[in-house]
Motif scaffolding. Structure first.
Motif, mmCIF file in Angstrom:
data_model
loop_
_atom_site.group_PDB
_atom_site.id
_atom_site.type_symbol
_atom_site.label_atom_id
_atom_site.label_comp_id
_atom_site.label_asym_id
_atom_site.label_seq_id
_atom_site.Cartn_x
_atom_site.Cartn_y
_atom_site.Cartn_z
ATOM 1 N N GLY A 95 142.448 54.908 131.873
ATOM 2 C CA GLY A 95 142.884 54.522 130.529
ATOM 3 C C GLY A 95 142.325 53.154 130.207
ATOM 4 O O GLY A 95 142.599 52.183 130.915
ATOM 5 N N ILE A 96 141.515 53.098 129.161
ATOM 6 C CA ILE A 96 140.898 51.823 128.794
ATOM 7 C C ILE A 96 141.617 51.290 127.555
ATOM 8 O O ILE A 96 141.696 51.976 126.529
ATOM 9 C CB ILE A 96 139.384 52.013 128.519
ATOM 10 C CG1 ILE A 96 138.695 52.539 129.800
ATOM 11 C CG2 ILE A 96 138.735 50.708 128.056
ATOM 12 C CD1 ILE A 96 137.220 52.866 129.634
ATOM 13 N N ILE A 97 142.138 50.086 127.677
ATOM 14 C CA ILE A 97 142.817 49.485 126.525
ATOM 15 C C ILE A 97 141.883 48.428 125.956
ATOM 16 O O ILE A 97 141.631 47.409 126.587
ATOM 17 C CB ILE A 97 144.180 48.892 126.955
ATOM 18 C CG1 ILE A 97 145.044 50.029 127.470
ATOM 19 C CG2 ILE A 97 144.836 48.149 125.784
ATOM 20 C CD1 ILE A 97 146.449 49.656 127.813
ATOM 21 N N GLU A 154 131.231 49.842 128.723
ATOM 22 C CA GLU A 154 130.557 49.798 130.034
ATOM 23 C C GLU A 154 131.443 50.428 131.109
ATOM 24 O O GLU A 154 130.951 51.046 132.048
ATOM 25 C CB GLU A 154 130.215 48.347 130.421
ATOM 26 C CG GLU A 154 129.096 47.734 129.610
ATOM 27 C CD GLU A 154 127.739 48.380 129.870
ATOM 28 O OE1 GLU A 154 127.462 48.765 131.008
ATOM 29 O OE2 GLU A 154 126.960 48.500 128.905
ATOM 30 N N MET A 155 132.745 50.254 130.963
ATOM 31 C CA MET A 155 133.677 50.892 131.900
ATOM 32 C C MET A 155 133.573 52.416 131.770
ATOM 33 O O MET A 155 133.564 53.147 132.757
ATOM 34 C CB MET A 155 135.118 50.450 131.612
ATOM 35 C CG MET A 155 135.444 49.034 132.012
ATOM 36 S SD MET A 155 135.264 48.750 133.780
ATOM 37 C CE MET A 155 136.617 49.708 134.450
ATOM 38 N N SER A 197 142.929 49.905 132.517
ATOM 39 C CA SER A 197 142.054 48.741 132.560
ATOM 40 C C SER A 197 142.057 48.055 131.196
ATOM 41 O O SER A 197 141.819 48.695 130.165
ATOM 42 C CB SER A 197 140.637 49.201 132.940
ATOM 43 O OG SER A 197 139.853 48.095 133.251
ATOM 44 N N ILE A 198 142.318 46.760 131.219
ATOM 45 C CA ILE A 198 142.521 46.046 129.955
ATOM 46 C C ILE A 198 141.258 45.298 129.538
ATOM 47 O O ILE A 198 140.684 44.546 130.327
ATOM 48 C CB ILE A 198 143.675 45.048 130.114
ATOM 49 C CG1 ILE A 198 144.928 45.809 130.499
ATOM 50 C CG2 ILE A 198 143.907 44.244 128.845
ATOM 51 C CD1 ILE A 198 146.043 44.914 130.950
ATOM 52 N N ALA A 218 140.799 42.271 133.569
ATOM 53 C CA ALA A 218 139.665 41.345 133.670
ATOM 54 C C ALA A 218 139.375 40.797 132.268
ATOM 55 O O ALA A 218 138.252 40.417 131.964
ATOM 56 C CB ALA A 218 138.447 42.052 134.240
ATOM 57 N N ALA A 219 140.433 40.794 131.422
ATOM 58 C CA ALA A 219 140.241 40.324 130.045
ATOM 59 C C ALA A 219 140.736 38.880 129.938
ATOM 60 O O ALA A 219 139.963 37.936 130.132
ATOM 61 C CB ALA A 219 140.966 41.245 129.094
#
Ligand code: DGY
Length: 327
Positions: free
Chosen positions: A151-153, A161-162, A207-208, A237-238
């Motif tokens: 899950g990409i936020i 890229e993720m 992943s934020i 990693a934000a």
């Protein structure tokens, strides 16, 4: 001819500094730690340009103390330490370093995700500390990455890229963003846009990748962590303050989620005796997601090119507030 003066708030790559020195008188802050506010104000009193880092507060007070200031160049893609509105009012362009760090940051985010889910750090220490006594079918059990749901936020440049990397791991990709990607992009990366709560509920990895704004401060807190699976891993990693550290500590110690991996923290640097630091299910690294030699050199060069353009009165190649050029 007198050259413009610039203050560079930390050592950057020498070749970039040499380039800057061809058009300006450069003063570099050589210390490891950032200059205090008082020193920073003194240093910028007569400068025409400043090359800043995330740790330097470039606010109205600073701009008032620097009457000659006509260019601000940040060596980072984020710029929440800069009062851009104030700079714009004063007609000062603000440069930043987007894109060059996307792949490097996503690589590191993946590394964190994998390290946390496969208990990599614990395994390393088990060997070092002599805790590893035998191969055991039930020791160091983690969660698979391949075939799981990511899950990409925040589906911006780094989020994309993720998604690219996740495809290679046969992951199912879901994402939340206020701006939906095009149908073409969604099909290419096989990713589905979903409401935030669904992303939190259905992901094995969250992943934020959002910017820090007043709206995203503590965006992930008690409520959001409660929605996540007990086997899920949270990766940030934000920006540190996007995750509420107290809520995260609670979620990790009550096994509401399996693990967290953080490149960024609140506060930063995080004290070594902070409750999150010594948890076995929390990996923390010192804000190094963009720290490859190639990328940091590119960021240095880009920041210098922005500053040189600003000093020359030419449009900065990467400008946060291009409206200063249309006034
Ligand atoms: C940025 O550029 O904003 C990162 O956090 C440091 O590379």
């Amino acid at each position: 001819m007198t050259l413009p003066k610039v203050f560079v708030a930390r050592q950057i790559f020498q070749e970039a500094l040499d380039k800057l020195a061809t058009v300006s008188n450069v003063e570099v802050w050589e210390h490891e730690s950032p200059p205090s506010k008082k020193i920073l104000l003194e240093k910028v009193a007569n400068v025409d340009g400043i090359l800043s880092l995330l740790t330097d507060s470039i606010d109205r007070e600073l701009m008032e103390s620097a009457p000659n200031l006509r260019a601000i160049s940040q060596i980072a893609v984020g710029y929440e330490n800069i009062d851009v509105k104030e700079a714009t009012l004063r007609g000062i362009p603000v440069g930043y370093t987007p894109d060059v760090l996307n792949g490097t940051t996503a690589d590191m985010t993946f590394a964190l995700m994998m390290a946390a889910s496969r208990k990599l750090i614990d395994g390393v220490y088990a060997v070092r500390d002599g805790r590893w006594k035998t191969w055991h079918p039930l020791h160091f059990l983690g969660q698979d990455i391949y075939g799981s749901t990511l899950g990409i936020i925040g589906m911006g440049r780094i989020g994309m890229e993720m998604a690219k990397r996740a495809r290679g791991f046969d992951m199912n990709i879901i994402y939340y963003d206020v701006n939906r990607r095009t149908q073409d992009e969604e099909e290419t990366y096989n990713m589905s846009h979903m409401p935030l709560d669904t992303v939190l509920q259905e992901s094995d990895f969250v992943s934020i990748h959002v910017n820090l704004t007043p709206e995203t401060y503590h965006f992930i807190s008690d409520r959001e962590l409660t929605l996540m699976k007990p086997t899920a891993v949270l990766v940030n990693a934000a920006r540190g303050p996007v995750v509420d550290p107290e809520a995260l500590y609670k979620a990790l110690t009550t096994e509401q989620i399996m693990a967290a991996a953080l490149d960024v923290t609140e506060p930063e640097p995080i004290p070594h005796n902070h409750p999150l630091v010594n948890l076995n299910n929390c990996i923390i690294v010192p804000h190094i997601a963009s720290a490859s030699t190639t990328t940091r050199l590119r960021m240095s060069t880009m920041a210098v090119e922005n500053l040189m353009a600003g000093l020359a009165g030419i449009r900065m190649p990467n400008c946060v507030n291009p409206e200063v050029y249309t006034k």
